[in-house]
Scaffold this motif. Structure first.
Motif, PDB file in Angstrom:
ATOM      1  N   PHE A 189       0.836  -1.198   0.000  1.00  0.00           N
ATOM      2  CA  PHE A 189       0.000   0.000   0.000  1.00  0.00           C
ATOM      3  C   PHE A 189       0.873   1.251   0.000  1.00  0.00           C
ATOM      4  O   PHE A 189       0.637   2.197  -0.755  1.00  0.00           O
ATOM      5  N   TRP A 190       1.894   1.255   0.859  1.00  0.00           N
ATOM      6  CA  TRP A 190       2.754   2.430   0.946  1.00  0.00           C
ATOM      7  C   TRP A 190       3.612   2.591  -0.299  1.00  0.00           C
ATOM      8  O   TRP A 190       3.917   3.719  -0.717  1.00  0.00           O
ATOM      9  N   GLY A 191       4.040   1.482  -0.897  1.00  0.00           N
ATOM     10  CA  GLY A 191       4.823   1.574  -2.122  1.00  0.00           C
ATOM     11  C   GLY A 191       4.044   2.217  -3.242  1.00  0.00           C
ATOM     12  O   GLY A 191       4.534   3.114  -3.949  1.00  0.00           O
ATOM     13  N   GLU A 192       2.795   1.792  -3.435  1.00  0.00           N
ATOM     14  CA  GLU A 192       1.947   2.371  -4.477  1.00  0.00           C
ATOM     15  C   GLU A 192       1.581   3.826  -4.144  1.00  0.00           C
ATOM     16  O   GLU A 192       1.465   4.669  -5.033  1.00  0.00           O
ATOM     17  N   THR A 193       1.410   4.111  -2.863  1.00  0.00           N
ATOM     18  CA  THR A 193       1.120   5.485  -2.454  1.00  0.00           C
ATOM     19  C   THR A 193       2.302   6.399  -2.768  1.00  0.00           C
ATOM     20  O   THR A 193       2.120   7.533  -3.237  1.00  0.00           O
ATOM     21  N   THR A 194       3.510   5.920  -2.515  1.00  0.00           N
ATOM     22  CA  THR A 194       4.705   6.700  -2.836  1.00  0.00           C
ATOM     23  C   THR A 194       4.768   7.018  -4.327  1.00  0.00           C
ATOM     24  O   THR A 194       5.010   8.164  -4.727  1.00  0.00           O
ATOM     25  N   ARG A 195       4.554   6.004  -5.142  1.00  0.00           N
ATOM     26  CA  ARG A 195       4.603   6.205  -6.596  1.00  0.00           C
ATOM     27  C   ARG A 195       3.535   7.198  -7.039  1.00  0.00           C
ATOM     28  O   ARG A 195       3.806   8.110  -7.842  1.00  0.00           O
ATOM     29  N   LEU A 196       2.315   7.069  -6.505  1.00  0.00           N
ATOM     30  CA  LEU A 196       1.219   7.950  -6.890  1.00  0.00           C
ATOM     31  C   LEU A 196       1.505   9.400  -6.507  1.00  0.00           C
ATOM     32  O   LEU A 196       1.302  10.327  -7.310  1.00  0.00           O
ATOM     33  N   LEU A 197       1.986   9.627  -5.284  1.00  0.00           N
ATOM     34  CA  LEU A 197       2.286  10.984  -4.852  1.00  0.00           C
ATOM     35  C   LEU A 197       3.408  11.595  -5.697  1.00  0.00           C
ATOM     36  O   LEU A 197       3.363  12.774  -6.054  1.00  0.00           O
ATOM     37  N   HIS A 198       4.385  10.789  -6.023  1.00  0.00           N
ATOM     38  CA  HIS A 198       5.495  11.267  -6.847  1.00  0.00           C
ATOM     39  C   HIS A 198       5.012  11.692  -8.227  1.00  0.00           C
ATOM     40  O   HIS A 198       5.416  12.740  -8.743  1.00  0.00           O
ATOM     41  N   GLU A 199       4.142  10.886  -8.819  1.00  0.00           N
ATOM     42  CA  GLU A 199       3.654  11.181 -10.164  1.00  0.00           C
ATOM     43  C   GLU A 199       2.639  12.312 -10.176  1.00  0.00           C
ATOM     44  O   GLU A 199       2.501  13.025 -11.175  1.00  0.00           O
ATOM     45  N   THR A 200       1.936  12.514  -9.063  1.00  0.00           N
ATOM     46  CA  THR A 200       0.835  13.478  -9.025  1.00  0.00           C
ATOM     47  C   THR A 200       1.254  14.871  -8.585  1.00  0.00           C
ATOM     48  O   THR A 200       0.778  15.872  -9.133  1.00  0.00           O
ATOM     49  N   ILE A 284      -7.244  12.562   8.523  1.00  0.00           N
ATOM     50  CA  ILE A 284      -7.468  11.114   8.470  1.00  0.00           C
ATOM     51  C   ILE A 284      -7.872  10.727   7.054  1.00  0.00           C
ATOM     52  O   ILE A 284      -8.762  11.347   6.462  1.00  0.00           O
ATOM     53  N   ALA A 285      -7.214   9.722   6.522  1.00  0.00           N
ATOM     54  CA  ALA A 285      -7.482   9.261   5.155  1.00  0.00           C
ATOM     55  C   ALA A 285      -7.770   7.766   5.168  1.00  0.00           C
ATOM     56  O   ALA A 285      -7.186   7.011   5.944  1.00  0.00           O
ATOM     57  N   HIS A 286      -8.668   7.349   4.294  1.00  0.00           N
ATOM     58  CA  HIS A 286      -9.006   5.930   4.179  1.00  0.00           C
ATOM     59  C   HIS A 286      -8.737   5.383   2.779  1.00  0.00           C
ATOM     60  O   HIS A 286      -8.967   4.201   2.523  1.00  0.00           O
ATOM     61  N   ALA A 287      -8.265   6.231   1.876  1.00  0.00           N
ATOM     62  CA  ALA A 287      -7.975   5.805   0.509  1.00  0.00           C
ATOM     63  C   ALA A 287      -6.853   6.676  -0.038  1.00  0.00           C
ATOM     64  O   ALA A 287      -6.587   7.775   0.472  1.00  0.00           O
ATOM     65  N   ARG A 288      -6.192   6.190  -1.095  1.00  0.00           N
ATOM     66  CA  ARG A 288      -5.073   6.951  -1.665  1.00  0.00           C
ATOM     67  C   ARG A 288      -5.528   8.300  -2.194  1.00  0.00           C
ATOM     68  O   ARG A 288      -4.792   9.289  -2.108  1.00  0.00           O
ATOM     69  N   SER A 289      -6.736   8.375  -2.747  1.00  0.00           N
ATOM     70  CA  SER A 289      -7.219   9.662  -3.253  1.00  0.00           C
ATOM     71  C   SER A 289      -7.321  10.687  -2.131  1.00  0.00           C
ATOM     72  O   SER A 289      -7.022  11.876  -2.318  1.00  0.00           O
TER      73      SER A 289
END
Length: 345
Positions: A189-200, A284-289
């Motif tokens: 979860f954290w790996g994909e979150t890192t990639r998403l934040l980097h790209e976004t 507080i967040a419950h999803a990557r978005s």
């Protein structure tokens, strides 16, 4: 001796924070079951002992440590009866010197089911809450609070430039730091979150983790201990709702976007909701978005860190522990010539 059995970083980091104070005057031993124990370097006058994975071996293993030498005191983190209840069987049979319980936020169902309140009153001389909210009401009646415990004092942390170098950040961009310090199955979860934040976001993003999370670009992964040394570089922290992540971010005044992971005993959602009503800046967040939205919101504000505390609660705790004596009438204690913490120091 410090009993700090439990997964993740929480139990181990609290134990280390206290042990670094104790070792200045006497040796200390930590019993741990954290999978991260291998990251800790050798420290003079400090022993780390990793508990066996087999539950059948845990009781005898703890018993061997209790019998190993004449302890100045026993400090138990969170689980008054032991993580598998083994202390409930062992403590009444020992004539120990002071027994101290570090009682953080814990599942009320566990407290009720095993009558932790009564057991604590019978077998512990001091109960300390290390800056965690919403303890079980009956436990609060006999608990002494401190500020949160930090592994390093705020004044001993690296300056921002040194922390940026630890993270491999050479530009002046804002830094988003993902702390992937929970359970190993959460790393993806954290790996994909890192990639998403980097790209976004188009800013500097780093993921601090023991192992490279699946989906995390290798150039964005950092392995460093203690994690606290990396925090001064962060403009926003992303992580779970565990004790360390929450207390470190709000102590340093860095905005936190947190996911409340489910745990058997730790109440991450309750902890995060409590601090939302304080000066701490927590989303507080419950999803990557929701993580992306929360991080973007804090970056746009270009906030200046606003620390909530200026003291390290571990110093407050150590002062109390040093003056704690076995209570007359405590269930299994009989008066004897036994040095206490302050006597040995």
């Amino acid at each position: 001796m410090i009993y700090a059995l439990g997964g993740g970083w929480g139990h181990l980091t609290r134990a280390l924070a206290l042990a670094l104070r104790i070792r200045q005057t006497q040796p200390v031993r930590i019993l741990t079951s954290s999978p991260y124990a291998g990251q800790i370097p050798l420290i003079d006058s400090l022993e780390l002992h990793l508990a066996p994975l087999d539950p059948q071996l845990l009781g005898p293993w703890v018993q061997d440590h209790l019998q190993d030498q004449d302890w100045a005191g026993l400090i138990v983190d969170t689980f008054a009866r032991g993580i598998l209840g083994e202390l409930a069987a062992l403590l009444p049979s020992y004539r120990l010197p002071p027994c101290i319980l570090i009682q953080r936020l814990i599942n009320p169902a566990y407290v009720t089911q095993f009558d932790v309140v009564t057991f604590t009153a019978q077998h512990y001389d001091l109960v300390i809450n290390p800056g965690d909210p919403h303890l079980h009401r009956e436990l609060l009646n006999s608990t002494v609070p401190t500020a949160p415990w930090l592994l390093l004092d705020p004044q001993d942390l690296p300056h921002v430039g040194a922390s940026r170098l630890l993270l491999g950040v050479n530009s002046n961009d804002h830094v988003v730091l993902i702390i992937a310090g929970g359970q190993h199955e959460e790393l993806a979860f954290w790996g994909e979150t890192t990639r998403l934040l980097h790209e976004t976001l188009g800013t500097q993003v780093r993921c601090l983790a023991d192992l490279q999370p699946p989906g995390c670009p290798p150039e964005l992964w950092v392995r460093h201990w203690p994690a606290l040394e990396c925090l001064p570089a962060a403009h926003v922290i992303v992580g779970g709702g565990g004790y360390n992540t929450v207390t470190e971010s709000i102590t340093l005044g860095i905005p936190l976007v947190a996911v409340p992971w489910p745990r058997s005993y730790d109440c991450q959602a309750s902890r995060l909701k409590f601090w939302q009503n304080s000066p701490a800046r927590i989303t507080i967040a419950h999803a990557r978005s929701q993580i992306v939205t929360g991080v973007s919101h804090y970056l746009a504000q270009n906030l200046i860190p606003q620390p909530v505390w200026v003291v390290n609660g571990v110093d407050q705790a150590w002062k109390m522990i040093q003056t704690t004596k076995p209570r007359q009438g405590r269930g299994f204690i009989k008066p004897r010539d036994q040095p206490s913490f302050d006597d040995r120091a």
